[in-house]
Design a protein around this motif. Structure first.
Motif, PDB file in Angstrom:
ATOM      1  N   LEU A 455       4.331   9.825 -11.045  1.00 11.87           N
ATOM      2  CA  LEU A 455       5.754   9.829 -11.386  1.00 11.87           C
ATOM      3  C   LEU A 455       6.409   8.509 -10.989  1.00 11.87           C
ATOM      4  O   LEU A 455       7.259   7.981 -11.708  1.00 11.87           O
ATOM      5  CB  LEU A 455       6.450  10.990 -10.678  1.00 11.87           C
ATOM      6  CG  LEU A 455       6.324  12.372 -11.327  1.00 11.87           C
ATOM      7  CD1 LEU A 455       7.014  13.424 -10.480  1.00 11.87           C
ATOM      8  CD2 LEU A 455       6.910  12.358 -12.737  1.00 11.87           C
ATOM      9  N   GLY A 456       5.971   7.986  -9.827  1.00  9.91           N
ATOM     10  CA  GLY A 456       6.525   6.699  -9.395  1.00  9.91           C
ATOM     11  C   GLY A 456       6.151   5.573 -10.329  1.00  9.91           C
ATOM     12  O   GLY A 456       6.957   4.669 -10.601  1.00  9.91           O
ATOM     13  N   ALA A 480      18.932   3.024  -9.813  1.00  7.84           N
ATOM     14  CA  ALA A 480      17.619   3.232 -10.420  1.00  7.84           C
ATOM     15  C   ALA A 480      16.486   2.744  -9.521  1.00  7.84           C
ATOM     16  O   ALA A 480      15.473   3.425  -9.349  1.00  7.84           O
ATOM     17  CB  ALA A 480      17.567   2.533 -11.782  1.00  7.84           C
ATOM     18  N   VAL A 481      16.649   1.541  -8.914  1.00  4.83           N
ATOM     19  CA  VAL A 481      15.533   0.978  -8.148  1.00  4.83           C
ATOM     20  C   VAL A 481      15.414   1.607  -6.761  1.00  4.83           C
ATOM     21  O   VAL A 481      14.340   1.569  -6.146  1.00  4.83           O
ATOM     22  CB  VAL A 481      15.685  -0.554  -8.019  1.00  4.83           C
ATOM     23  CG1 VAL A 481      15.663  -1.204  -9.387  1.00  4.83           C
ATOM     24  CG2 VAL A 481      16.938  -0.941  -7.247  1.00  4.83           C
ATOM     25  N   GLN A 482      16.486   2.188  -6.255  1.00  2.72           N
ATOM     26  CA  GLN A 482      16.428   2.804  -4.923  1.00  2.72           C
ATOM     27  C   GLN A 482      16.022   4.280  -4.978  1.00  2.72           C
ATOM     28  O   GLN A 482      15.875   4.920  -3.928  1.00  2.72           O
ATOM     29  CB  GLN A 482      17.798   2.687  -4.231  1.00  2.72           C
ATOM     30  CG  GLN A 482      18.229   1.277  -3.905  1.00  2.72           C
ATOM     31  CD  GLN A 482      17.416   0.647  -2.795  1.00  2.72           C
ATOM     32  OE1 GLN A 482      16.683   1.342  -2.091  1.00  2.72           O
ATOM     33  NE2 GLN A 482      17.509  -0.672  -2.655  1.00  2.72           N
ATOM     34  N   SER A 483      15.841   4.839  -6.165  1.00  6.89           N
ATOM     35  CA  SER A 483      15.569   6.277  -6.324  1.00  6.89           C
ATOM     36  C   SER A 483      14.076   6.545  -6.474  1.00  6.89           C
ATOM     37  O   SER A 483      13.327   5.711  -7.006  1.00  6.89           O
ATOM     38  CB  SER A 483      16.309   6.827  -7.544  1.00  6.89           C
ATOM     39  OG  SER A 483      17.715   6.674  -7.394  1.00  6.89           O
ATOM     40  N   PRO A 540      11.037   2.017  -6.819  1.00  5.56           N
ATOM     41  CA  PRO A 540      10.734   0.649  -7.245  1.00  5.56           C
ATOM     42  C   PRO A 540      11.107  -0.391  -6.201  1.00  5.56           C
ATOM     43  O   PRO A 540      10.407  -1.396  -6.049  1.00  5.56           O
ATOM     44  CB  PRO A 540      11.558   0.491  -8.531  1.00  5.56           C
ATOM     45  CG  PRO A 540      11.696   1.886  -9.060  1.00  5.56           C
ATOM     46  CD  PRO A 540      11.795   2.755  -7.848  1.00  5.56           C
ATOM     47  N   ALA A 541      12.186  -0.162  -5.460  1.00  7.08           N
ATOM     48  CA  ALA A 541      12.601  -1.134  -4.447  1.00  7.08           C
ATOM     49  C   ALA A 541      11.577  -1.220  -3.329  1.00  7.08           C
ATOM     50  O   ALA A 541      11.246  -2.320  -2.847  1.00  7.08           O
ATOM     51  CB  ALA A 541      13.974  -0.755  -3.886  1.00  7.08           C
ATOM     52  N   GLU A 547       5.111  -5.447  -1.937  1.00  9.64           N
ATOM     53  CA  GLU A 547       4.396  -6.531  -2.614  1.00  9.64           C
ATOM     54  C   GLU A 547       4.798  -7.883  -2.044  1.00  9.64           C
ATOM     55  O   GLU A 547       3.957  -8.764  -1.834  1.00  9.64           O
ATOM     56  CB  GLU A 547       4.678  -6.479  -4.122  1.00  9.64           C
ATOM     57  CG  GLU A 547       4.066  -7.622  -4.923  1.00  9.64           C
ATOM     58  CD  GLU A 547       2.550  -7.655  -4.858  1.00  9.64           C
ATOM     59  OE1 GLU A 547       1.961  -8.703  -5.173  1.00  9.64           O
ATOM     60  OE2 GLU A 547       1.939  -6.617  -4.498  1.00  9.64           O
ATOM     61  N   ARG A 548       6.091  -8.081  -1.761  1.00  6.99           N
ATOM     62  CA  ARG A 548       6.546  -9.335  -1.175  1.00  6.99           C
ATOM     63  C   ARG A 548       5.937  -9.550   0.210  1.00  6.99           C
ATOM     64  O   ARG A 548       5.531 -10.657   0.568  1.00  6.99           O
ATOM     65  CB  ARG A 548       8.074  -9.368  -1.084  1.00  6.99           C
ATOM     66  CG  ARG A 548       8.780  -9.563  -2.427  1.00  6.99           C
ATOM     67  CD  ARG A 548      10.228  -9.941  -2.228  1.00  6.99           C
ATOM     68  NE  ARG A 548      10.959  -8.915  -1.481  1.00  6.99           N
ATOM     69  CZ  ARG A 548      11.579  -7.882  -2.029  1.00  6.99           C
ATOM     70  NH1 ARG A 548      11.561  -7.729  -3.352  1.00  6.99           N
ATOM     71  NH2 ARG A 548      12.222  -6.992  -1.286  1.00  6.99           N
ATOM     72  N   ALA A 549       5.885  -8.480   1.006  1.00  4.36           N
ATOM     73  CA  ALA A 549       5.307  -8.597   2.346  1.00  4.36           C
ATOM     74  C   ALA A 549       3.823  -8.941   2.267  1.00  4.36           C
ATOM     75  O   ALA A 549       3.305  -9.733   3.071  1.00  4.36           O
ATOM     76  CB  ALA A 549       5.522  -7.299   3.120  1.00  4.36           C
ATOM     77  N   ARG A 550       3.127  -8.352   1.291  1.00  2.00           N
ATOM     78  CA  ARG A 550       1.701  -8.646   1.158  1.00  2.00           C
ATOM     79  C   ARG A 550       1.468 -10.101   0.783  1.00  2.00           C
ATOM     80  O   ARG A 550       0.604 -10.788   1.365  1.00  2.00           O
ATOM     81  CB  ARG A 550       1.096  -7.723   0.092  1.00  2.00           C
ATOM     82  CG  ARG A 550      -0.423  -7.897  -0.073  1.00  2.00           C
ATOM     83  CD  ARG A 550      -0.910  -7.236  -1.340  1.00  2.00           C
ATOM     84  NE  ARG A 550      -0.353  -7.865  -2.534  1.00  2.00           N
ATOM     85  CZ  ARG A 550      -0.816  -9.014  -3.038  1.00  2.00           C
ATOM     86  NH1 ARG A 550      -1.808  -9.651  -2.456  1.00  2.00           N
ATOM     87  NH2 ARG A 550      -0.268  -9.515  -4.123  1.00  2.00           N
TER      88      ARG A 550
END
Length: 585
Positions: A455-456, A480-483, A540-541, A547-550
């Protein structure tokens, strides 16, 4: 009869007599000949270059009636009619000169403009000349704008200023602007020679050169200085007397200084400055004379034979230009020009002059000028840096690496004879220290993993689609991106989608309705959206943050593993990579 100073006695009374402003003379002469007359003129330029003179000649050209009384507008005023003679004498009723420096208020301008409604009394045109117009107040400028834009057909405005940047653009746009340039020293010198010839006064060419240079492009200043020099020399102009009057530095002092600098003779430089101090000559004037000499040397080096062959200083300049490399000439000129601005900051002007000259000795290019300068560089000069290896492709900006200064290199391999042999403690203290191991990077915080769900994945793709299409923005996009998507039933009619988000401000009815409309547009079907409160685990957030941390951790590891970075950190014990200075692509 009272004496009339040279600047007034030899003020040009026609365009043909103007000196050094041919571009202005040609434009105005053609306009007068073709009867293409503007209603407002603005003359700009430094003091003493002819702004008021051009205004008076223009007024005579507009009002001249000719020797027979039947002439018209002309570019060659006769100078004998009543209008020409009265304008020259300053008593022509239709030519008004107003000094804006002392009449800058709206009352004075209003009084002047009130007279504009009346036609000329004697002449063909009324001419209002406002000198130093930039000194007018803002209200005075505003009061004259309408009349300046649409004056009566018999009225002409002539504005003059030394600072056009302070004139409002609304005034500039209403005027025809002419810039009167500062005059070249050669032009001033030739004019002074002609004036003194008319006066029957003997003058040495060197004296005229000094006066022309001291005038700095102003013909009025040159004539005033000439009057002063005539009085100083009891009716004659000798170079020595003019130099003494002006306090100018003899070219010979500048030549000796340049020769000493070329030879790298510091003792001769100091001796020359002491001689200038004993004679009471100006340090600033010395640097100015050196700048003029170095400029001529640079011209000779770039374009041989371009200097004036009649100048008695030309052979000396050519000799110095051949003895000094071109790059060193440019360096000395730059130091001289900047050094003049530092003189007021020095304890006294002579100590400032000494420091400027010593700076020239200290910054001479290696191997320039003499054999002494061709010697190898001293041992304490650090070697050139090794080339830096190419950075890995995963890093966009090099890290900021703080490296302490290297320890000084010993000046001798052997101690001087007056120093005792070191004891055991000193010998142990002087023993080389072992090379420190390469420090390991501090442990990184583990990257928070996101438990992804089908679903994600579907919700992240749908959110990216809507954002790319521009159908969601601001708070709706943030919703949308925080849900986290909790349900997605596309078999129902309408499609039912359930979301979970923690922030209450995002769950407002307006945001939900806008997101529901955007979803319907993206899916092409009606949508029923339900939003509940709760912590979003797979949003999504959170995926973007993970991904940024990686990528950040991967970039930092690449930098730490780089051989060059490891070598530097091993050589310098306190070196470290500044946190946050590594940026991934």
């Amino acid at each position: 009869m009272s004496y009339l100073v040279l600047a007034r006695k030899y003020r040009p009374r026609s365009f043909e007599a103007m000196v050094g402003q041919e571009h202005v003379v040609q434009a105005l002469s053609n306009a007068l000949t073709q009867q293409r007359l503007h209603h407002a003129y603005l003359f700009t330029g430094t003091r003493g270059v002819g702004k008021t003179t051009v205004s008076r000649i223009l007024a005579k050209s507009l009002n001249c009636t000719g020797a027979d009384g039947r002439g018209g507008i002309t570019a060659q005023p006769c100078g004998v009619c009543d209008a020409c003679r009265d304008i020259d004498a300053g008593r022509f009723v239709d030519y008004v000169e107003l000094d804006a420096a002392s009449n800058r208020g709206v009352e004075e301008i209003s009084q002047l403009l009130d007279q504009a409604v009346y036609k000329p009394v004697l002449g063909r045109f009324k001419v209002y000349m406002i000198d130093e117009v930039h000194m007018l107040s803002n209200t005075a400028f505003n009061a004259m704008l309408k009349t300046l834009e649409e004056p009566p057909e018999y009225l002409k405005f002539v504005l003059a200023t030394t600072d056009p940047q302070k004139v409002p653009p609304t005034v500039l746009s209403r005027c025809l602007q002419f810039n009167l340039r500062p005059m070249a020293p050669q032009t001033v010198q030739e004019h002074l020679a002609a004036v003194l010839g008319e006066e029957g006064i003997a003058a040495e060419p060197g004296a005229l050169r000094l006066l022309a240079r001291a005038a700095r492009g102003s013909m009025r200043d040159a004539l005033s200085l000439t009057d002063q020099a005539i009085a100083f020399g009891s009716g004659t102009l000798a170079e020595a007397g003019v130099r003494q009057m002006l306090g100018a530095v003899d070219r010979g002092h500048a030549v000796r200084l340049v020769e000493a600098l070329s030879a790298g003779d510091g003792a001769a430089v100091i001796a020359a400055v002491d001689g200038l101090r004993e004679l009471g000559l100006s340090a600033s004037g010395t640097l100015e004379e050196m700048a003029a000499l170095l400029q001529q040397m640079a011209v000779q080096q770039a374009v041989p034979g371009a200097l004036d062959a009649n100048d008695p200083d030309t052979p000396t300049v050519e000799r110095l230009a051949a003895a000094l490399p071109a790059d060193e000439t440019q360096l000395l000129y730059s130091i001289v020009v900047h050094g003049r601005g530092e003189l007021p900051l020095a304890p006294d002007e002579y100590s400032g002059l000494v420091m400027v000259l010593l700076r020239m000795l200290a910054f001479r290019p290696a191997g320039a000028g003499s054999a002494e300068r061709a010697a190898p560089r001293p041992a304490h000069v650090p070697p050139a840096r090794a080339p830096v290896a190419a950075q890995p492709a995963a890093v966009a900006a090099a890290p900021a690496l703080r490296v302490p200064a290297p320890p000084p290199v010993a000046r001798s391999p052997e101690p001087p004879p007056w120093v005792d042999a070191p004891d055991e403690f000193e010998a142990a203290e002087a023993a080389p220290l072992p090379v420190a191991p390469v420090p390991q990077p501090p442990p990184r915080k583990p990257v928070a993993a996101v438990a992804t769900t089908p679903l994600g994945d579907r919700w992240a793709a749908l959110t990216a689609q809507m954002a790319g299409a521009g159908s969601i923005g601001a708070l709706v996009r943030e919703l949308a991106v925080q849900s986290e998507c909790t349900s997605f039933d596309d078999t129902a009619q309408p499609v039912r989608i359930g979301l979970r988000v923690e922030r209450e401000t995002l769950r407002s009815a307006a945001n939900v309705d806008k997101l529901q409309a955007a979803l319907a547009q993206a899916l092409g079907r009606p949508v029923q959206l339900q939003v509940e409160a709760g912590v979003a685990e797979d949003s999504p957030a959170r995926r973007d943050a993970a991904e940024r941390a990686r990528r950040q951790a991967e970039a930092e590891q690449i930098i730490h593993d780089d051989p060059l970075v490891q070598a530097l950190m091993a050589q310098y014990k306190t070196a470290r990579i500044v946190p946050g200075s590594v940026k991934p692509h």
